[in-house]
Design a protein around this motif. Structure first.
Motif, PDB file in Angstrom:
ATOM      1  N   LEU A   1      39.899  40.938  46.630  1.00  0.00           N
ATOM      2  CA  LEU A   1      38.671  40.862  45.836  1.00  0.00           C
ATOM      3  C   LEU A   1      38.544  39.472  45.209  1.00  0.00           C
ATOM      4  CD1 LEU A   1      36.143  41.972  44.490  1.00  0.00           C
ATOM      5  CD2 LEU A   1      37.594  43.062  42.759  1.00  0.00           C
ATOM      6  N   GLU A   2      39.653  38.923  44.729  1.00  0.00           N
ATOM      7  CA  GLU A   2      39.600  37.571  44.148  1.00  0.00           C
ATOM      8  C   GLU A   2      39.203  36.533  45.191  1.00  0.00           C
ATOM      9  OE1 GLU A   2      42.504  35.717  41.825  1.00  0.00           O
ATOM     10  OE2 GLU A   2      41.574  36.589  40.050  1.00  0.00           O
TER      11      GLU A   2
ATOM     12  N   THR B   1      41.874  30.951  42.936  1.00  0.00           N
ATOM     13  CA  THR B   1      42.204  32.306  42.491  1.00  0.00           C
ATOM     14  C   THR B   1      43.452  32.212  41.626  1.00  0.00           C
ATOM     15  OG1 THR B   1      43.647  32.815  44.363  1.00  0.00           O
ATOM     16  CG2 THR B   1      41.296  33.304  44.634  1.00  0.00           C
TER      17      THR B   1
ATOM     18  N   SER C   1      30.527  36.096  39.035  1.00  0.00           N
ATOM     19  CA  SER C   1      30.804  34.661  39.032  1.00  0.00           C
ATOM     20  C   SER C   1      29.521  33.838  39.108  1.00  0.00           C
ATOM     21  CB  SER C   1      31.738  34.303  40.176  1.00  0.00           C
ATOM     22  OG  SER C   1      31.262  34.854  41.374  1.00  0.00           O
TER      23      SER C   1
ATOM     24  N   ASN D   1      32.089  42.743  39.891  1.00  0.00           N
ATOM     25  CA  ASN D   1      33.001  41.597  39.877  1.00  0.00           C
ATOM     26  C   ASN D   1      32.533  40.502  40.827  1.00  0.00           C
ATOM     27  OD1 ASN D   1      35.869  41.533  38.457  1.00  0.00           O
ATOM     28  ND2 ASN D   1      35.313  43.677  38.738  1.00  0.00           N
TER      29      ASN D   1
ATOM     30  N   ARG E   1      35.542  37.023  45.915  1.00  0.00           N
ATOM     31  CA  ARG E   1      34.735  36.523  44.804  1.00  0.00           C
ATOM     32  C   ARG E   1      34.688  34.998  44.808  1.00  0.00           C
ATOM     33  NH1 ARG E   1      36.261  38.440  38.819  1.00  0.00           N
ATOM     34  NH2 ARG E   1      38.020  37.096  39.271  1.00  0.00           N
TER      35      ARG E   1
ATOM     36  N   THR F   1      45.955  38.314  38.950  1.00  0.00           N
ATOM     37  CA  THR F   1      44.531  38.415  39.286  1.00  0.00           C
ATOM     38  C   THR F   1      43.681  38.655  38.040  1.00  0.00           C
ATOM     39  OG1 THR F   1      44.913  40.724  39.848  1.00  0.00           O
ATOM     40  CG2 THR F   1      44.804  39.178  41.675  1.00  0.00           C
TER      41      THR F   1
ATOM     42  N   THR G   1      37.476  48.366  39.471  1.00  0.00           N
ATOM     43  CA  THR G   1      38.512  47.485  40.004  1.00  0.00           C
ATOM     44  C   THR G   1      39.907  48.011  39.686  1.00  0.00           C
ATOM     45  OG1 THR G   1      36.967  45.715  39.608  1.00  0.00           O
ATOM     46  CG2 THR G   1      39.193  45.067  40.086  1.00  0.00           C
TER      47      THR G   1
ATOM     48  N   ARG H   1      43.206  43.789  45.131  1.00  0.00           N
ATOM     49  CA  ARG H   1      42.764  42.878  44.056  1.00  0.00           C
ATOM     50  C   ARG H   1      42.812  41.431  44.513  1.00  0.00           C
ATOM     51  NH1 ARG H   1      43.783  44.958  38.385  1.00  0.00           N
ATOM     52  NH2 ARG H   1      43.942  47.163  38.810  1.00  0.00           N
TER      53      ARG H   1
ATOM     54  N   THR I   1      40.584  40.019  37.957  1.00  0.00           N
ATOM     55  CA  THR I   1      39.443  40.905  38.159  1.00  0.00           C
ATOM     56  C   THR I   1      39.259  41.743  36.894  1.00  0.00           C
ATOM     57  OG1 THR I   1      40.953  42.474  39.196  1.00  0.00           O
ATOM     58  CG2 THR I   1      39.687  41.063  40.663  1.00  0.00           C
TER      59      THR I   1
ATOM     60  N   ASP J   1      38.730  45.017  35.128  1.00  0.00           N
ATOM     61  CA  ASP J   1      39.029  46.401  35.486  1.00  0.00           C
ATOM     62  C   ASP J   1      37.905  47.367  35.161  1.00  0.00           C
ATOM     63  OD1 ASP J   1      41.399  45.714  36.497  1.00  0.00           O
ATOM     64  OD2 ASP J   1      42.639  46.510  34.867  1.00  0.00           O
TER      65      ASP J   1
ATOM     66  N   VAL K   1      33.777  46.852  41.755  1.00  0.00           N
ATOM     67  CA  VAL K   1      34.072  45.783  42.702  1.00  0.00           C
ATOM     68  C   VAL K   1      32.826  44.904  42.895  1.00  0.00           C
ATOM     69  CG1 VAL K   1      34.557  45.370  45.155  1.00  0.00           C
ATOM     70  CG2 VAL K   1      35.927  47.028  43.853  1.00  0.00           C
TER      71      VAL K   1
END
Ligand SMILES: Nc1ncnc2c1ncn2[C@@H]1O[C@H](COP(=O)(O)OP(=O)(O)OP(=O)(O)O)[C@@H](O)[C@H]1O
Ligand SMILES: [Mg+2]
Length: 266
Positions: A175-176, A100, A119, A115, A179, A104, A164, A172, A106, A108, A112
């Motif tokens: 979320l990273e 990560t 990947s 995102n 992900r 971040t 996001t 965030r 992510t 925007d 969510v």
């Protein structure tokens, strides 16, 4: 600085002579470093010590001037002969190492959930996946299920359809991490996962890191918050001016003169 190197009984990652220069500036110069499998390793050190650059080298975002690393005995770095420009990040991810970012990354203007699904699609290329994988829809369904589970686990499920941009700094970071876990990493590199996170969420993220390690995911994280480092780490590596100047168990850090001189004393 070879003397500070500590051999590990079961290293998942071994870096050897890894060097990155920007002009005259030596950003990273790691002679030897081994990361023990299944543990939480913290990387500490002053601003500009080369912590992020070290992650960039490991994950293929930056090419080293010299040196290599081995993940589960699969070579990386510049010794990979088959790929010009270095092993691409997605191949490194597929080999089991995912990172990560300190700031971040992510997106925007996506939700969510988008995102989360990005990947896996981006890594292989949607078209390619379709052609080699007749069960594309099934795969997409499975990815969505997996994303739902991860978002639920990390308290983001209610926000799955939100943009996001509406998330807090801590969300965030979560979320990273979520992900990154879509790729089922064996080794997860977290660059300052607690920066800009409120204290209550810091406790939670530390707990999640510990849980992941207990489930067998090796964690390496960069952190400036020493309470957090001492709290969650099994092992601590201190970088200064690109080199590893000390390795220790967290309880011994406070007495380590090199660490005090380079970092804690400031
Ligand atoms: N792309 C680049 N071009 C030139 N210099 C760079 C580049 N990336 C990093 N550096 C330099 O390399 C050194 C190491 O930077 P790096 O970001 O790895 O440090 P860090 O330990 O992560 O610092 P921080 O704690 O502030 O995040 C710094 O002096 C930085 O200015
Ligand atoms: Mg950094």
């Amino acid at each position: 600085m070879d003397d500070v190197f500590v051999k590990k009984s079961d290293p998942i990652l071994e870096a050897e002579g890894l060097k990155k220069q920007y002009g005259e500036l030596v950003a990273v110069n790691v002679n030897h470093l081994e990361i023990q499998r299944g543990q939480v390793t913290a990387i500490i050190g002053p601003n500009g010590a080369g912590k992020t650059t070290f992650f960039n080298l490991l994950t293929g975002f930056t090419r080293p001037n010299q040196g290599s690393w081995v993940l589960n005995k699969k070579s990386g770095g510049q010794n990979i002969p088959t790929l010009i420009g270095g092993l691409p990040t997605y191949q490194i991810a597929r080999a089991g190492m995912v990172r990560t970012f300190q700031v971040t990354k992510t997106l925007d203007r996506m939700t969510v959930m988008e995102n989360m699904l990005l990947s896996s699609q981006k890594q292989m290329g949607e078209k390619m996946l379709r052609s080699v994988w007749p069960n594309w829809k099934t795969q997409q369904y499975l990815d969505t299920q997996k994303a739902e589970e991860l978002l639920a686990r990390y308290g983001l499920k209610e926000m799955k359809n939100n943009y996001t941009s509406t998330l807090s700094g801590g969300q965030r970071k979560l979320l990273e991490i979520s992900r990154a876990l879509m790729a089922d990493p064996e080794l997860l590199l977290l660059d300052e996962p607690l920066a800009g996170v409120n204290p209550a969420l810091i406790e939670k993220i530390l707990g999640y890191m510990r849980d992941l390690a207990n489930q067998g995911v090796t964690i390496v994280f960069v952190e400036h918050n020493m309470d957090a480092v001492v709290d969650v780490s099994d092992w601590v590596v201190c970088l200064a001016e690109g080199s590893v100047i000390a390795e220790a168990e967290p309880k011994n850090l406070i007495n380590n003169q090199a660490v005090i001189d380079a970092y804690l004393g400031r």
